[in-house]
Design an enzyme around this catalytic site. Structure first.
Site, short mmCIF file in Angstrom:
data_model
loop_
_atom_site.label_atom_id
_atom_site.label_comp_id
_atom_site.label_asym_id
_atom_site.label_seq_id
_atom_site.Cartn_x
_atom_site.Cartn_y
_atom_site.Cartn_z
N LYS A 34 58.17 42.63 45.69
CA LYS A 34 57.65 41.35 45.19
C LYS A 34 57.89 40.23 46.20
O LYS A 34 58.40 39.17 45.86
CB LYS A 34 58.31 41.02 43.86
CG LYS A 34 58.00 42.03 42.78
CD LYS A 34 58.62 41.65 41.46
CE LYS A 34 58.14 42.59 40.38
NZ LYS A 34 59.13 43.53 39.94
N CYS A 35 57.50 40.46 47.42
CA CYS A 35 57.74 39.53 48.52
C CYS A 35 56.39 39.13 49.12
O CYS A 35 55.43 39.89 49.07
CB CYS A 35 58.61 40.24 49.58
SG CYS A 35 58.89 39.32 51.10
N GLY A 36 56.34 37.96 49.72
CA GLY A 36 55.12 37.54 50.41
C GLY A 36 54.74 38.48 51.54
O GLY A 36 53.58 38.55 51.93
#
Length: 157
Positions: A34-36
Site C-alpha cells: 500500500k505504498c506510492g
C-alpha cells in the site's frame, strides 16, 4: 561475511540460503502493498521476465516499518502481489529492515552499500544489486524505477 552467508524464509515457509543464488545477479528489494511505489512491482516483474534466463533473480521482502503500508499477513501479501502485479519472482515472509530486530541480511546490505544512503533503509522499494560473486554493487533509492536499473543489470549478466 558475504551475501551467501544468509538465509530467509519464503512465503511458503521454506528456509532458503542465499547461497542458492550463487552465480546469479540478484536484486533484493523491500516491498509494501500500500505504498506510492507499489506499482514498481510491474517494473521488477518485467525485468525478471526479461532477464531470468540470463541469470537474474529478484528477491522481494515485504516490510511494514514505513507508515504501516504492509500490515497484512504473509498469505495476503503474496496473493496481492500475484493477483495485482503478476509477481512470479521470489517473495519472502515479512521482515524488519531497520532497528534492533532488522533481518541479518538487511544489516549486511546496509553496511556493504557505501555512500550517503548507507546505514538505514529510508523507505519501501530500496533496491540492492548484487553481482554473481555475492558482492553488493549498488543501492538504488525507492524513487529509482526498476527500468532505470537495466543498464547496470545488463553489465553484470
Amino acid at each position: 561475511m558475504n551475501f551467501y552467508d544468509f538465509s530467509a524464509v519464503k512465503m511458503n515457509g521454506e528456509t532458503v540460503s542465499m547461497s542458492d543464488y550463487k552465480g546469479k545477479v540478484v536484486i533484493v528489494v523491500n516491498t509494501a502493498s500500500k505504498c506510492g511505489f507499489t506499482p514498481q512491482f510491474e517494473g521488477l516483474e518485467k525485468l525478471y521476465e526479461t532477464y531470468k534466463d540470463q541469470g537474474l533473480e529478484i528477491l522481494g521482502f515485504p516490510c511494514n516499518q514505513f507508515a504501516n503500508q504492509d500490515a497484512g499477513e504473509n498469505t495476503e501479501i503474496n496473493e496481492f502481489c500475484q493477483l495485482n502485479y503478476g509477481v512470479t519472482f521470489t517473495m519472502f515472509q515479512k521482515i524488519k529492515v531497520n532497528g534492533k530486530e532488522a533481518h541479518p541480511l538487511y544489516q549486511f546490505l546496509k553496511k556493504e552499500a557505501k555512500g550517503a544512503l548507507s546505514g538505514t533503509i529510508k523507505w519501501n522499494f530500496t533496491k540492492f544489486l548484487i553481482d554473481r560473486d555475492g558482492q553488493v554493487i549498488e543501492r538504488f533509492a525507492p524513487k529509482t524505477e526498476p527500468e532505470e536499473m537495466e543498464e547496470e543489470i545488463k553489465k553484470l549478466l
